[in-house]
Design a protein around this motif. Structure first.
Motif, PDB file in Angstrom:
ATOM      1  N   ALA A 111       3.269   5.989 -16.604  1.00 45.14           N
ATOM      2  CA  ALA A 111       3.488   5.176 -15.656  1.00 45.14           C
ATOM      3  C   ALA A 111       2.962   5.958 -14.071  1.00 45.14           C
ATOM      4  CB  ALA A 111       4.613   4.663 -15.306  1.00 45.14           C
ATOM      5  N   LYS A 112       3.292   7.105 -14.046  1.00 38.00           N
ATOM      6  CA  LYS A 112       2.988   7.876 -12.699  1.00 38.00           C
ATOM      7  C   LYS A 112       1.470   8.193 -12.757  1.00 38.00           C
ATOM      8  CE  LYS A 112       4.018  12.540 -10.611  1.00 38.00           C
ATOM      9  NZ  LYS A 112       4.645  13.801 -10.922  1.00 38.00           N
ATOM     10  N   SER A 113       0.813   8.402 -13.958  1.00 37.59           N
ATOM     11  CA  SER A 113      -0.564   8.641 -13.935  1.00 37.59           C
ATOM     12  C   SER A 113      -1.228   7.427 -13.635  1.00 37.59           C
ATOM     13  CB  SER A 113      -0.851   9.249 -15.466  1.00 37.59           C
ATOM     14  OG  SER A 113      -2.234   9.280 -15.484  1.00 37.59           O
ATOM     15  N   TRP A 114      -0.896   6.314 -14.104  1.00 27.84           N
ATOM     16  CA  TRP A 114      -1.457   5.028 -13.661  1.00 27.84           C
ATOM     17  C   TRP A 114      -1.402   4.674 -12.249  1.00 27.84           C
ATOM     18  CZ3 TRP A 114      -5.090   2.903 -15.910  1.00 27.84           C
ATOM     19  CH2 TRP A 114      -5.345   2.790 -17.399  1.00 27.84           C
ATOM     20  N   GLY A 115      -0.176   4.969 -11.947  1.00 35.46           N
ATOM     21  CA  GLY A 115       0.128   4.748 -10.235  1.00 35.46           C
ATOM     22  C   GLY A 115      -0.639   5.933  -9.314  1.00 35.46           C
ATOM     23  N   LEU A 116      -0.884   6.872  -9.891  1.00 32.19           N
ATOM     24  CA  LEU A 116      -1.858   8.022  -9.089  1.00 32.19           C
ATOM     25  C   LEU A 116      -3.188   7.365  -9.037  1.00 32.19           C
ATOM     26  CD1 LEU A 116      -0.308  11.562 -10.142  1.00 32.19           C
ATOM     27  CD2 LEU A 116      -0.211  10.198  -7.805  1.00 32.19           C
ATOM     28  N   ILE A 117      -3.617   7.067 -10.076  1.00 33.75           N
ATOM     29  CA  ILE A 117      -5.147   6.475 -10.287  1.00 33.75           C
ATOM     30  C   ILE A 117      -5.354   5.227  -9.486  1.00 33.75           C
ATOM     31  CG2 ILE A 117      -6.658   5.454 -11.745  1.00 33.75           C
ATOM     32  CD1 ILE A 117      -5.659   7.044 -14.103  1.00 33.75           C
ATOM     33  N   LEU A 118      -4.180   4.022  -9.673  1.00 38.40           N
ATOM     34  CA  LEU A 118      -4.609   3.037  -8.383  1.00 38.40           C
ATOM     35  C   LEU A 118      -4.369   3.548  -7.048  1.00 38.40           C
ATOM     36  CD1 LEU A 118      -2.214   0.301 -10.711  1.00 38.40           C
ATOM     37  CD2 LEU A 118      -4.854   0.600 -10.591  1.00 38.40           C
ATOM     38  N   LEU A 119      -3.647   4.291  -6.804  1.00 42.22           N
ATOM     39  CA  LEU A 119      -3.539   4.896  -5.479  1.00 42.22           C
ATOM     40  C   LEU A 119      -4.767   5.565  -4.780  1.00 42.22           C
ATOM     41  CD1 LEU A 119      -1.821   5.215  -2.828  1.00 42.22           C
ATOM     42  CD2 LEU A 119      -0.987   7.267  -3.643  1.00 42.22           C
ATOM     43  N   PHE A 120      -5.467   6.341  -5.850  1.00 40.17           N
ATOM     44  CA  PHE A 120      -6.538   6.727  -5.396  1.00 40.17           C
ATOM     45  C   PHE A 120      -7.796   5.802  -5.152  1.00 40.17           C
ATOM     46  CE2 PHE A 120     -10.938   8.224  -7.049  1.00 40.17           C
ATOM     47  CZ  PHE A 120     -11.065   9.169  -6.168  1.00 40.17           C
ATOM     48  N   TYR A 121      -7.956   5.041  -6.150  1.00 40.98           N
ATOM     49  CA  TYR A 121      -8.789   3.860  -5.869  1.00 40.98           C
ATOM     50  C   TYR A 121      -8.580   2.811  -4.591  1.00 40.98           C
ATOM     51  CZ  TYR A 121     -11.540   5.293  -9.994  1.00 40.98           C
ATOM     52  OH  TYR A 121     -12.249   5.680 -11.127  1.00 40.98           O
ATOM     53  N   LEU A 122      -7.573   2.814  -4.408  1.00 41.37           N
ATOM     54  CA  LEU A 122      -7.158   1.912  -3.220  1.00 41.37           C
ATOM     55  C   LEU A 122      -7.528   2.653  -1.778  1.00 41.37           C
ATOM     56  CD1 LEU A 122      -5.613  -0.558  -2.123  1.00 41.37           C
ATOM     57  CD2 LEU A 122      -3.439   0.908  -2.165  1.00 41.37           C
ATOM     58  N   VAL A 123      -7.190   3.808  -1.846  1.00 39.15           N
ATOM     59  CA  VAL A 123      -7.578   4.735  -0.787  1.00 39.15           C
ATOM     60  C   VAL A 123      -9.175   4.864  -0.636  1.00 39.15           C
ATOM     61  CG1 VAL A 123      -7.358   7.072   0.471  1.00 39.15           C
ATOM     62  CG2 VAL A 123      -5.387   5.923  -0.767  1.00 39.15           C
ATOM     63  N   PHE A 124      -9.796   4.950  -1.634  1.00 37.24           N
ATOM     64  CA  PHE A 124     -11.305   5.296  -1.730  1.00 37.24           C
ATOM     65  C   PHE A 124     -11.955   3.794  -1.422  1.00 37.24           C
ATOM     66  CE2 PHE A 124     -15.243   4.890  -4.331  1.00 37.24           C
ATOM     67  CZ  PHE A 124     -15.675   5.913  -3.772  1.00 37.24           C
ATOM     68  N   TYR A 125     -11.517   2.747  -2.065  1.00 38.36           N
ATOM     69  CA  TYR A 125     -12.213   1.478  -1.504  1.00 38.36           C
ATOM     70  C   TYR A 125     -12.009   0.868   0.001  1.00 38.36           C
ATOM     71  CZ  TYR A 125     -14.251   0.920  -6.256  1.00 38.36           C
ATOM     72  OH  TYR A 125     -14.892   1.201  -7.348  1.00 38.36           O
ATOM     73  N   ALA A 126     -10.500   1.517   0.406  1.00 35.85           N
ATOM     74  CA  ALA A 126     -10.370   1.185   1.817  1.00 35.85           C
ATOM     75  C   ALA A 126     -11.073   1.976   2.612  1.00 35.85           C
ATOM     76  CB  ALA A 126      -8.866   1.338   1.981  1.00 35.85           C
ATOM     77  N   PHE A 127     -11.313   3.240   2.235  1.00 37.54           N
ATOM     78  CA  PHE A 127     -12.239   4.131   2.999  1.00 37.54           C
ATOM     79  C   PHE A 127     -13.712   3.549   3.281  1.00 37.54           C
ATOM     80  CE2 PHE A 127     -15.328   7.539   3.278  1.00 37.54           C
ATOM     81  CZ  PHE A 127     -14.948   8.029   4.419  1.00 37.54           C
ATOM     82  N   LEU A 128     -14.271   3.295   2.029  1.00 40.01           N
ATOM     83  CA  LEU A 128     -15.663   2.437   2.047  1.00 40.01           C
ATOM     84  C   LEU A 128     -15.753   1.657   3.036  1.00 40.01           C
ATOM     85  CD1 LEU A 128     -16.802   2.860  -1.888  1.00 40.01           C
ATOM     86  CD2 LEU A 128     -17.528   4.128   0.239  1.00 40.01           C
ATOM     87  N   ALA A 129     -14.628   0.407   2.786  1.00 42.69           N
ATOM     88  CA  ALA A 129     -14.580  -0.718   3.751  1.00 42.69           C
ATOM     89  C   ALA A 129     -14.643  -0.326   5.272  1.00 42.69           C
ATOM     90  CB  ALA A 129     -13.515  -1.641   3.159  1.00 42.69           C
ATOM     91  N   GLY A 130     -13.716   0.463   5.415  1.00 40.85           N
ATOM     92  CA  GLY A 130     -13.517   0.913   6.897  1.00 40.85           C
ATOM     93  C   GLY A 130     -15.191   1.590   7.219  1.00 40.85           C
ATOM     94  N   MET A 131     -15.617   2.287   6.391  1.00 42.23           N
ATOM     95  CA  MET A 131     -16.974   2.727   6.948  1.00 42.23           C
ATOM     96  C   MET A 131     -18.019   1.800   7.132  1.00 42.23           C
ATOM     97  SD  MET A 131     -17.098   6.153   7.337  1.00 42.23           S
ATOM     98  CE  MET A 131     -18.861   6.598   7.102  1.00 42.23           C
ATOM     99  N   PHE A 132     -17.757   0.601   6.295  1.00 48.03           N
ATOM    100  CA  PHE A 132     -18.885  -0.416   6.137  1.00 48.03           C
ATOM    101  C   PHE A 132     -18.541  -1.155   7.779  1.00 48.03           C
ATOM    102  CE2 PHE A 132     -19.744  -4.970   5.522  1.00 48.03           C
ATOM    103  CZ  PHE A 132     -21.000  -4.975   5.594  1.00 48.03           C
ATOM    104  N   VAL A 133     -17.548  -1.482   7.825  1.00 45.42           N
ATOM    105  CA  VAL A 133     -17.077  -2.278   9.313  1.00 45.42           C
ATOM    106  C   VAL A 133     -17.402  -1.463  10.451  1.00 45.42           C
ATOM    107  CG1 VAL A 133     -15.044  -3.145  10.680  1.00 45.42           C
ATOM    108  CG2 VAL A 133     -15.034  -3.682   8.049  1.00 45.42           C
TER     109      VAL A 133
END
Length: 281
Positions: free
Chosen positions: A36-58
């Protein structure tokens, strides 16, 4: 008594357990090979990654919008010369002058188009000085005034004295206008000249006189600043005779007398338009 064939073998039990453990292992608590910890870290990584891409686009869109003007396009070098447009919006016209149902669509198109040019509507605009550019200074966002172009100036092609615009008599009218280009100030004295592509000429009559686009309708300041602006028109009445009926006529109209281009082989509507018309009786 059950035979040995009915009893599951040890190997089959191990395979079934291994397959189940690959989905969820109750001993380690892993799901699909991850805790569960490993899955949580992966989801957190992709959440931060895509939030960064969305912020760069905006951010990119916001910076780009800061460079744009609300009233004038930033890049206008690809449309320095206007096209010539015809009304009715048909490049192939065919009708029998004795059958109203055939030419009525053309008449209705012209009538609807000319509503904005009604004299009562144009009285709200400025009576400008003919022959001079109507240049205006103003504050940012301030509305510019528009010059009058009254429908009555089209005379026999106005639809006022003849509600069929000449179609019923077999001498139809067509209207020509230039596309709007912000800031355009054509040099010279632009006018429309139409010719028939055949050996013998076709008689035509132009309204206003000599088919000219007066300078007072230039420059155009854009849709937001020039809301009441209407393009100047030139009406061409084809004075067809009996020998012209039942024959397809190809008519080419060009803007002459100015620096506006009308001979670009890559754009057949730049400063010119060609249409075909057949009048039957």
């Amino acid at each position: 008594m059950a035979s040995n064939e009915d009893k599951p073998t040890v190997k089959e039990d191990e395979n079934a357990g291994s397959w189940k453990d690959s989905i969820f292992n109750p001993r380690t608590g892993e799901f699909c090979g991850r805790t569960a910890k490993s899955w949580g870290l992966i989801l957190l990584f992709y959440l931060v990654f895509y939030a960064f891409l969305a912020g760069m686009f905006v951010l990119t869109i916001w910076v780009m919008l800061l460079t744009l003007d609300d009233y004038v396009p930033k890049y206008r070098d690809r449309v320095p010369h206007p096209g010539l447009v015809i009304r009715p919006k048909q490049l192939d016209m065919l009708f029998n002058r004795s059958q109203r149902l055939q030419y009525d669509p053309y008449v209705q198109t012209l009538e609807s188009f000319l509503q904005q040019y009604n004299d009562t509507e144009q009285e709200r605009n400025e009576a400008c000085l003919a022959g001079d550019y109507f240049e205006q200074e103003g504050k940012v966002g301030e509305q510019r005034k528009a010059c009058q172009f009254k429908r009555s100036s089209l005379s026999r092609c106005s639809g006022l004295s003849d509600s069929t615009f000449g179609y019923a008599e077999g001498r139809p009218c067509v209207l020509l206008k230039m596309n709007r280009i912000i800031g355009l100030k054509p040099r010279g004295d632009p006018y429309v000249n139409c010719t028939a592509k055949r050996d013998t000429p076709v008689q035509m009559q132009y309204f206003p006189s000599e088919g000219r686009f007066d300078k007072m309708y230039f420059p155009y300041y854009g849709n937001k600043l020039h809301e009441r602006y209407v393009q100047p028109l030139v009406a061409v009445k084809l004075l067809l005779n009996k020998e012209d009926y039942n024959t397809e006529l190809t008519i080419e109209c060009r803007i002459e007398g100015s620096d506006l281009r009308n001979n670009d082989d890559r754009d057949k509507f730049l400063g010119r338009v060609t249409f075909r018309i057949t009048v039957k009786e």
